[in-house]
Design a protein around this motif. Sequence first.
Motif, PDB file in Angstrom:
ATOM      1  N   THR A  94      -8.966   0.156   1.152  1.00 14.28           N
ATOM      2  CA  THR A  94      -9.204   0.077   2.482  1.00 14.28           C
ATOM      3  C   THR A  94     -10.226  -1.210   2.572  1.00 14.28           C
ATOM      4  OG1 THR A  94      -9.202   2.411   3.095  1.00 14.28           O
ATOM      5  CG2 THR A  94     -10.297   1.210   4.596  1.00 14.28           C
TER       6      THR A  94
ATOM      7  N   TRP B 295      -0.001   5.048  -1.736  1.00 12.43           N
ATOM      8  CA  TRP B 295      -0.403   6.612  -0.991  1.00 12.43           C
ATOM      9  C   TRP B 295       0.636   7.204  -1.622  1.00 12.43           C
ATOM     10  CZ3 TRP B 295      -4.883   6.662   0.616  1.00 12.43           C
ATOM     11  CH2 TRP B 295      -5.386   5.413   1.377  1.00 12.43           C
TER      12      TRP B 295
ATOM     13  N   SER C 131       0.803  -1.285   0.045  1.00 12.84           N
ATOM     14  CA  SER C 131      -0.101  -0.131   0.147  1.00 12.84           C
ATOM     15  C   SER C 131       0.968   1.435  -0.007  1.00 12.84           C
ATOM     16  CB  SER C 131      -0.837  -0.229   1.198  1.00 12.84           C
ATOM     17  OG  SER C 131      -0.172   0.132   2.472  1.00 12.84           O
TER      18      SER C 131
ATOM     19  N   ILE D 255      -0.657   6.922   7.290  1.00  9.56           N
ATOM     20  CA  ILE D 255      -0.519   7.605   5.973  1.00  9.56           C
ATOM     21  C   ILE D 255       0.249   8.861   6.082  1.00  9.56           C
ATOM     22  CG2 ILE D 255      -1.973   9.352   4.409  1.00  9.56           C
ATOM     23  CD1 ILE D 255      -4.359   7.515   4.975  1.00  9.56           C
TER      24      ILE D 255
ATOM     25  N   SER E 224      -8.962   4.743  -3.221  1.00 10.01           N
ATOM     26  CA  SER E 224      -8.454   4.551  -1.479  1.00 10.01           C
ATOM     27  C   SER E 224      -9.494   3.740  -0.900  1.00 10.01           C
ATOM     28  CB  SER E 224      -8.438   5.890  -1.073  1.00 10.01           C
ATOM     29  OG  SER E 224      -9.528   6.692  -0.925  1.00 10.01           O
ATOM     30  N   GLY E 225     -10.749   3.759  -1.168  1.00  9.94           N
ATOM     31  CA  GLY E 225     -11.753   2.977  -0.727  1.00  9.94           C
ATOM     32  C   GLY E 225     -11.625   1.698  -0.752  1.00  9.94           C
TER      33      GLY E 225
ATOM     34  N   TRP F 200      -5.132   4.852  10.985  1.00  8.74           N
ATOM     35  CA  TRP F 200      -5.093   5.311   9.424  1.00  8.74           C
ATOM     36  C   TRP F 200      -4.315   6.362   9.246  1.00  8.74           C
ATOM     37  CZ3 TRP F 200     -10.712   3.647   7.859  1.00  8.74           C
ATOM     38  CH2 TRP F 200     -10.598   2.353   7.812  1.00  8.74           C
TER      39      TRP F 200
ATOM     40  N   THR G  14     -17.022   3.372   9.511  1.00 12.63           N
ATOM     41  CA  THR G  14     -16.632   4.452   8.531  1.00 12.63           C
ATOM     42  C   THR G  14     -18.103   4.970   8.250  1.00 12.63           C
ATOM     43  OG1 THR G  14     -17.279   2.597   6.801  1.00 12.63           O
ATOM     44  CG2 THR G  14     -15.043   3.072   7.020  1.00 12.63           C
TER      45      THR G  14
ATOM     46  N   HIS H   1     -11.072  10.743   2.555  1.00 17.63           N
ATOM     47  CA  HIS H   1     -11.559   9.953   1.314  1.00 17.63           C
ATOM     48  C   HIS H   1     -11.495   8.662   1.461  1.00 17.63           C
ATOM     49  CE1 HIS H   1     -12.210  13.271  -1.511  1.00 17.63           C
ATOM     50  NE2 HIS H   1     -11.040  13.996  -1.149  1.00 17.63           N
ATOM     51  N   ARG H   2     -10.499   8.197   2.226  1.00 16.00           N
ATOM     52  CA  ARG H   2     -10.410   6.802   2.360  1.00 16.00           C
ATOM     53  C   ARG H   2     -11.547   6.250   3.126  1.00 16.00           C
ATOM     54  NH1 ARG H   2      -5.238   3.635   5.506  1.00 16.00           N
ATOM     55  NH2 ARG H   2      -6.098   1.655   5.114  1.00 16.00           N
TER      56      ARG H   2
ATOM     57  N   ALA I 242     -14.726   4.184   1.053  1.00 11.43           N
ATOM     58  CA  ALA I 242     -14.877   2.736   1.878  1.00 11.43           C
ATOM     59  C   ALA I 242     -16.244   2.681   2.554  1.00 11.43           C
ATOM     60  CB  ALA I 242     -13.642   2.555   3.101  1.00 11.43           C
TER      61      ALA I 242
END
Length: 331
Positions: free
Chosen positions: A258, A62, A58, A126, A254-255, A122, A218, A76-77, A81
């Motif tokens: 995840t 990123w 991953s 990141i 990104s979803g 998370w 989420t 956004h993740r 997701a």
Amino acid sequence: SPSIAARFGPSWRSSQRIRGKRPEPDDAPRRELRGPHLSAVRRGLLATLGAFLIWGLSPLFWKLLLEVPAGQLLAHRVLWAALILACSLLWQRRLKETREIFTSARVFLTLTATTILISANWLIYIWAIVTERIVQASLGYYINPLVTVLLAMVFLSERLNRAQWIAVGLATVGVAAMVWGHGEVPWISLTLAMSFGLYGLLRKQVQAEAETGLFVETALLSPLVVIYLLRADRLGHGAFGHIGITTDTLLMASGVITALPLVLFTHGARRLPLTTVGFLQYVAPTLQFLLAIFVFREPFTRAHLVAFLFIWTALAVFSWDLRYRWRPPIP
């Protein structure tokens, strides 16, 4: 399918002893896997390995989004997701499970706590990637199994055996070597390990499937991240729709990054022995470590080497003990 002993009971066992044959214990795995059994194990192995490969690789994903602030990447993740998981649960007709979660105050409060923990995990992960601290991030996920053992001792009153104490002691020496060599506590590693360890501890207390639980987590964050993204866009800091179509596509993807590995892991872990999953979990931090050193050229000092040697030795002891304790009994 149930074994012969389970179907016919102790009389079958007695007859087998009389004939000089050794019956297979009910809880022992079959010596040979054929047909659907072997197919299920293979699918489980591929799914679990796929999950750890995605998690391990991953950082490559990123790194493509360095123009986007870490806070917006997290937002956004979470948002994408949540949308992907909602569609998945709707397609499987499992949205009713989420309604049941919201009817229990205890479960809801527990998932609120896990939401805070996983979002912090998370965000720090990141941030570690975009600031070129992947070595520290990989160290955090290496020591996570040992942190989990300690949390089980503190909160679940589980006792550590001699091998586990040795493993924890070696890992502690490794972290101390990092502190001594760099003059600072590796807070990224410790925070990642502790947040994910506490997350796992709390999730064990909730009777919810992994996919359903992650959707609730989420979903709880989604209103906050939508407000955050709208405010960033109004102030002219928003990335989505302002940098380029490639960035927008990656942010939506990104979803997938995840949700997909979690679904694969859940699918695979149910079909594999605990020891196999335990060994496979080191694939992700190993890939992260190799990417940090050989692809992104992050510094790897003597203090790093000493710390990792102690921690790798601790994991070897821990893995040996895990394999020994979960070895199938010999009748």
